[in-house]
Structures are given as structure tokens and as C-alpha cells.
Write an enzyme that holds these catalytic residues in place. Structure first.
Site, PDB file in Angstrom:
ATOM      1  N   ASP A  42       0.841  -1.207   0.000  1.00 58.20           N
ATOM      2  CA  ASP A  42       0.000   0.000   0.000  1.00 58.20           C
ATOM      3  C   ASP A  42       0.876   1.256   0.000  1.00 58.20           C
ATOM      4  OD1 ASP A  42       0.764  -0.768   2.672  1.00 58.20           O
ATOM      5  OD2 ASP A  42      -0.586   0.777   3.440  1.00 58.20           O
ATOM      6  N   GLU A 107      -0.051  -1.128   5.727  1.00 58.03           N
ATOM      7  CA  GLU A 107       1.002  -0.606   6.615  1.00 58.03           C
ATOM      8  C   GLU A 107       0.783   0.861   6.936  1.00 58.03           C
ATOM      9  OE1 GLU A 107       4.564   1.302   8.027  1.00 58.03           O
ATOM     10  OE2 GLU A 107       3.512   1.739   6.167  1.00 58.03           O
TER      11      GLU A 107
HETATM   12  C1  LIG Z   1      21.766   9.784  13.015  1.00 57.29           C
HETATM   13  C2  LIG Z   1      21.370  10.053  11.644  1.00 57.29           C
HETATM   14  C3  LIG Z   1      21.705  11.421  11.239  1.00 57.29           C
HETATM   15  C4  LIG Z   1      21.237  12.002  10.187  1.00 57.29           C
HETATM   16  C5  LIG Z   1      20.226  11.400   9.261  1.00 57.29           C
HETATM   17  C6  LIG Z   1      19.718  12.443   8.366  1.00 57.29           C
HETATM   18  C7  LIG Z   1      18.684  12.287   7.561  1.00 57.29           C
HETATM   19  C8  LIG Z   1      18.016  10.993   7.402  1.00 57.29           C
HETATM   20  C9  LIG Z   1      16.643  11.134   6.950  1.00 57.29           C
HETATM   21  C10 LIG Z   1      15.876  10.128   6.606  1.00 57.29           C
HETATM   22  C11 LIG Z   1      16.244   8.687   6.721  1.00 57.29           C
HETATM   23  C12 LIG Z   1      15.809   7.919   5.567  1.00 57.29           C
HETATM   24  C13 LIG Z   1      14.623   7.306   5.463  1.00 57.29           C
HETATM   25  C14 LIG Z   1      13.692   7.171   6.575  1.00 57.29           C
HETATM   26  C15 LIG Z   1      12.430   7.970   6.463  1.00 57.29           C
HETATM   27  C16 LIG Z   1      11.268   7.401   6.736  1.00 57.29           C
HETATM   28  C17 LIG Z   1      11.027   5.964   6.522  1.00 57.29           C
HETATM   29  C18 LIG Z   1      10.887   5.148   7.747  1.00 57.29           C
HETATM   30  C19 LIG Z   1       9.910   4.259   7.814  1.00 57.29           C
HETATM   31  C20 LIG Z   1       8.881   4.145   6.736  1.00 57.29           C
HETATM   32  C21 LIG Z   1       7.520   3.929   7.279  1.00 57.29           C
HETATM   33  C22 LIG Z   1       6.468   4.303   6.286  1.00 57.29           C
HETATM   34  O1  LIG Z   1       6.026   5.450   6.243  1.00 57.29           O
HETATM   35  O2  LIG Z   1       6.015   3.427   5.523  1.00 57.29           O
HETATM   36  N1  LIG Z   2       4.329   3.995   8.325  1.00 62.69           N
HETATM   37  C1  LIG Z   2       3.396   4.706   9.141  1.00 62.69           C
HETATM   38  C2  LIG Z   2       2.834   3.817  10.193  1.00 62.69           C
HETATM   39  C3  LIG Z   2       1.647   4.404  10.860  1.00 62.69           C
HETATM   40  C4  LIG Z   2       0.369   4.014  10.515  1.00 62.69           C
HETATM   41  C5  LIG Z   2      -0.722   4.572  11.131  1.00 62.69           C
HETATM   42  C6  LIG Z   2      -0.558   5.526  12.066  1.00 62.69           C
HETATM   43  C7  LIG Z   2       0.665   5.897  12.419  1.00 62.69           C
HETATM   44  C8  LIG Z   2       1.774   5.338  11.813  1.00 62.69           C
HETATM   45  C9  LIG Z   2       4.110   5.887   9.782  1.00 62.69           C
HETATM   46  O1  LIG Z   2       5.167   5.738  10.368  1.00 62.69           O
HETATM   47  O2  LIG Z   2       3.590   6.993   9.714  1.00 62.69           O
HETATM   48 ZN   LIG Z   3       6.672   2.354   4.184  1.00 64.69          ZN
HETATM   49 ZN   LIG Z   4       5.131   5.454   4.352  1.00 63.99          ZN
END
Ligand SMILES: CC/C=C\C/C=C\C/C=C\C/C=C\C/C=C\C/C=C\CCC(=O)O
Ligand SMILES: N[C@@H](Cc1ccccc1)C(=O)O
Ligand SMILES: [Zn+2]
Ligand SMILES: [Zn+2]
Length: 417
Positions: A42, A107
Site C-alpha cells: 500500500d 502498513e
Molecule cells: C543519526 C542520523 C543522522 C542524520 C540522518 C539524516 C537524515 C536521514 C533522513 C531520513 C532517513 C531515511 C529514510 C527514513 C524515512 C522514513 C522511513 C521510515 C519508515 C517508513 C515507514 C512508512 O512510512 O512506511
Molecule cells: N508507516 C506509518 C505507520 C503508521 C500508521 C498509522 C498511524 C501511524 C503510523 C508511519 O510511520 O507513519
Molecule cells: Zn513504508
Molecule cells: Zn510510508
């Protein structure tokens, strides 16, 4: 794939909760504990009018990049895993260590149907897993200030979360005779105080401390005894940007605000939702206390809609099979990266799997360069064709590396643990 799933000589497939997919690829060596790869099919919505360069579901290519909602969250892993499996099966590969693949369909709204039912199915079979690899962190290239070269951050934990509803109730009335303060005004004041007073910087109080020790090669003892010096310095630099700020503290995001129905009616109810992502060194309870005291107004009622504490920390030492196998696979493919454990700032389906595996990792080798962090759930989400191919190769190699019974030996110099 039929509705009931597919049965073949080499793997089993079943549909779970109508839309999610569970695959089982049995291994020849029954003594080896299976592992599991996760991804979600999704996506969050996308509106072309928000500023997309191409229609968000067109997968149009520009200059070697595939644009589209889901390209880095999380179709790159869904397709990467499946394509790797397909190539392995075409080559007649049959693993020694069995593995599962779980593809959730909800998710982004919590995984309550997909992930939770896949977990239920696996528990019924009595499955225990050596480790799980889900989405999460990435290869950060030029994103961490002060670091030379790209860093692969493997999520060994993820932040907790709380959604808090704030509400103010006042008797309704005629707008020609307003009281000095309205329900909207009182609530707006509360929300403003929350934004003006961010949660404390807890940098160094959780496993993110290890990220820096790994990346910058600072001797653990030196950093520990000088945390008083490093923590405020690093904190002040990192809090300037929303993406790095997320690693420092529990973040506070006001995401919904509703009140009023008519221009001439004093609104009785004003409501706001605050979504907090909890730093590993805090709990839901501590966050609620902080909100209460920051709001500091008895007229503002507070209700915890839902919440969970930060997730347990998975192993990442020399004896950690999952971590070391992921690390070896990465370094064989990308010798230039520094591999380090990290805390995943978003939540993933894997949080529903804690009864099935002690070690849960959140990572895919998606390359994130400056400017790319805004593409998650944002506009112009994209992946380069080259990086997509690298993802297929990564999963293709990882699956085969999981057949190695001995732990990979520590890698070449410069990449020591
Ligand atoms: C200690 C680290 C220091 C600096 C890092 C700096 C910037 C990093 C920024 C982002 C990291 C990369 C990706 C992660 C972002 C979000 C995804 C995490 C979970 C996904 C969940 C979802 O929404 O489906
Ligand atoms: N991937 C989502 C998981 C989530 C679902 C529903 C509510 C909150 C969080 C997030 O981190 O945002
Ligand atoms: Zn995700
Ligand atoms: Zn996401």
C-alpha cells in the site's frame, strides 16, 4: 495468483486478510532457523496538483529516474524481493535455510489487518524466526553533515508513537456576544505552546549513540565521557533540519485541527490531534506528562487516542547473524559505504512481529541524497533505475548469504564493527 494462493514445488503462497501476501520458501536444512523479508504494497495518497512533475501513478521515467508514489516507500522492496526470488527460482536455486516473505496491504494505516493477520498465521504454525528485515532506514549519501562518504544505517529499533487528542468545550452562543476567549482561541494557544516548546533533546540517551560511534569511529569511552560536550553541539546543528531533528528527540506534529460550523455561531467544541514520535529514551507516559504540563490549561482536555513505546533494540554485535549477514551483503555490493546501526524514525509493519523474532532490522539499500528525504510521502517520489537494479541484486545476494552457516568474518579494514 489465484485468490486462495499458489502452491508449487519450490514455494508456497497464500493470501492473508484478502489483500496481503505470505510466501514460504522451504529450506533443505531443517536445522536452520528461517528468516523473513517484509515489505508493504500500500501507499499514501498522492495528488498531482501538489506539484508532481509527472502523474503520481504513471511511473514515468525522467533522466534515469522512475517517478511515482511508492517508488521508495515501499514498492522498491516489494518488487526487489519478488524479482530476486524469481531470478533465484529460474536458476533452480533451492535454499538451505527456509524463508518467509510478507507483503502487507495496510502498513500506512497501521498494519492491523495485513501484518497482524500474517503474524497470527505464523504463530498458529509455531514459527520462530532467526531475524526479520523490513523497510525503514536507507543508504544516506551526503545527508549526514560532517560524514565523508555514504552511510548505510540499519534500523535496530524504531521510535514509539502517541496520538493525542486535545479538546476544548464551551457553551455555544450567538457570535454577536462573544466571550473574551473562544474554544478555538484556547485550543490554538495550547497548540502554539506545544510547537514553541519542543521535547528535550535526548541525543545520546538511546541507541542512536552507537550510530555516531560507528560512523565517526570515535572511541566509545571517549564519547561517553565527553557526552556533555558532544551532545549539545551535535544537537544544535541537527535540530535545524526536520530530518535530522527527528533523530534527536520526541517530535511533536499537530496534524488535525477542527472546529466551527457557522460564521455566526460560537463553536462549542474545538479539537486538535497531535502525533508524537517517541525517542527510544522516552515512554508514552512521559510524553503525556510533558504535554499536560506544556499545555498547562485545565480547560484543554487531553486524551490518548493510541500509542506504543519505542521498540526493543535488536542485536548488532559480531555474533548477530541477521545484522552481520545484512552487513556482509551490503559491503560486498557497496564497498564504499560505512555500515552502522540506527533508529528508524518512522513506524513499520515489523513492530507487530516482536513475538516471532528477537532481531528485527529496518533497512533497504535505497540511496537517499540531499533533498530526497522530502520525497517520502511527499511530491516527486522517485528511484533511479540503477538503484532499483541494485535493490534486486541486494535481495538476490542476501537470500543466498543466509545459507552460510558460519557468521561472515569481519570485513576489510575500515569497516570493522
Ligand atoms: C543519526 C542520523 C543522522 C542524520 C540522518 C539524516 C537524515 C536521514 C533522513 C531520513 C532517513 C531515511 C529514510 C527514513 C524515512 C522514513 C522511513 C521510515 C519508515 C517508513 C515507514 C512508512 O512510512 O512506511
Ligand atoms: N508507516 C506509518 C505507520 C503508521 C500508521 C498509522 C498511524 C501511524 C503510523 C508511519 O510511520 O507513519
Ligand atoms: Zn513504508
Ligand atoms: Zn510510508
Amino acid at each position: 495468483l489465484s485468490e486462495a494462493g499458489v502452491e508449487s514445488q519450490t514455494f508456497k503462497h497464500e493470501v492473508v486478510a484478502n489483500y496481503s501476501h505470505l510466501f514460504w520458501v522451504p529450506g533443505s536444512d531443517l536445522a536452520l532457523v528461517p528468516y523473513m523479508l517484509l515489505a508493504h504494497i500500500d501507499v499514501v495518497p498522492a495528488d498531482e496538483n501538489d506539484g508532481w512533475e509527472v502523474p503520481p501513478f504513471s511511473a514515468k521515467e525522467i533522466d534515469g529516474f522512475i517517478y511515482g508514489r511508492g517508488t521508495i516507500d515501499n514498492k522498491q522492496s516489494v518488487m526487489g524481493i519478488l524479482q530476486a526470488l524469481e531470478y533465484l527460482l529460474i536458476r533452480g536455486y533451492s535454499p538451505q535455510r527456509g524463508f518467509f516473505i510478507g507483503l502487507g496491504h495496510d502498513e500506512e494505516v497501521g498494519g492491523l489487518q495485513g501484518a497482524m493477520n500474517i503474524v497470527r498465521v505464523l504463530k498458529k504454525k509455531g514459527v520462530q524466526l532467526a531475524f526479520i528485515l523490513d523497510e525503514g532506514l536507507a543508504v544516506l549519501d551526503g545527508v549526514i553533515s560532517g560524514l565523508q562518504g555514504p552511510a548505510a544505517l540499519i534500523g535496530i529499533s524504531e521510535k514509539g508513537q502517541a496520538t493525542v487528542k486535545l479538546s476544548v468545550f464551551k457553551a455555544p452562543g450567538h457570535s454577536s456576544m462573544p466571550p473574551r476567549e473562544s474554544s478555538i482561541g484556547i485550543l490554538a494557544g495550547a497548540v502554539k505552546r506545544l510547537e514553541d516548546n519542543p521535547m528535550p533533546i535526548l541525543f545520546g540517551e538511546g541507541p542512536e549513540r552507537r550510530t555516531f560511534e560507528h560512523l565517526f569511529g570515535l572511541p566509545i569511552k571517549f564519547v561517553m565521557s565527553n557526552m556533555w560536550l558532544f551532545s549539545p553541539l551535535i544537537g544544535r546543528v541537527m535540530e535545524r533540519s526536520p530530518d535530522t531533528n527527528a533523530f534527536l528527540r520526541t517530535t511533536t506534529a499537530v496534524t488535525m485541527f477542527n472546529s466551527g460550523v457557522k460564521v455566526n455561531v460560537l463553536p462549542s467544541l474545538a479539537e486538535a490531534y497531535v502525533n508524537l514520535r517517541i525517542h527510544p529514551a522516552q515512554t508514552v507516559e512521559e510524553v503525556l506528562e510533558f504535554i499536560q504540563s506544556t499545555v498547562g490549561d485545565e480547560r484543554v482536555k487531553m486524551e490518548l487516542v493510541n500509542g506504543f513505546d519505542p521498540l526493543p533494540v535488536s542485536s548488532y554485535d559480531e555474533t548477530s547473524f541477521g545484522f552481520q549477514t545484512i552487513k556482509k551483503t551490503l559491503l560486498d555490493q557497496f564497498p564504499q559505504v560505512t555500515v552502522a546501526p540506527g533508529v528508524c524514525i518512522g513506524n513499520t509493519d515489523s513492530r507487530h512481529y516482536t513475538d516471532l523474532a528477537k532481531d528485527i532490522y529496518r533497512f533497504a539499500p535505497t540511496w537517499i541524497r540531499p533533498g530526497d528525504t522530502q520525497r517520502f510521502h511527499g511530491i516527486n517520489e522517485r528511484i533511479s533505475k540503477k538503484n532499483y537494479e541494485e535493490l534486486v541484486v541486494f535481495y538476490f545476494n542476501l537470500i543466498q548469504n543466509c545459507d552460510i552457516k558460519e557468521l561472515p568474518s569481519p570485513h576489510s579494514a575500515g569497516h570493522e564493527l
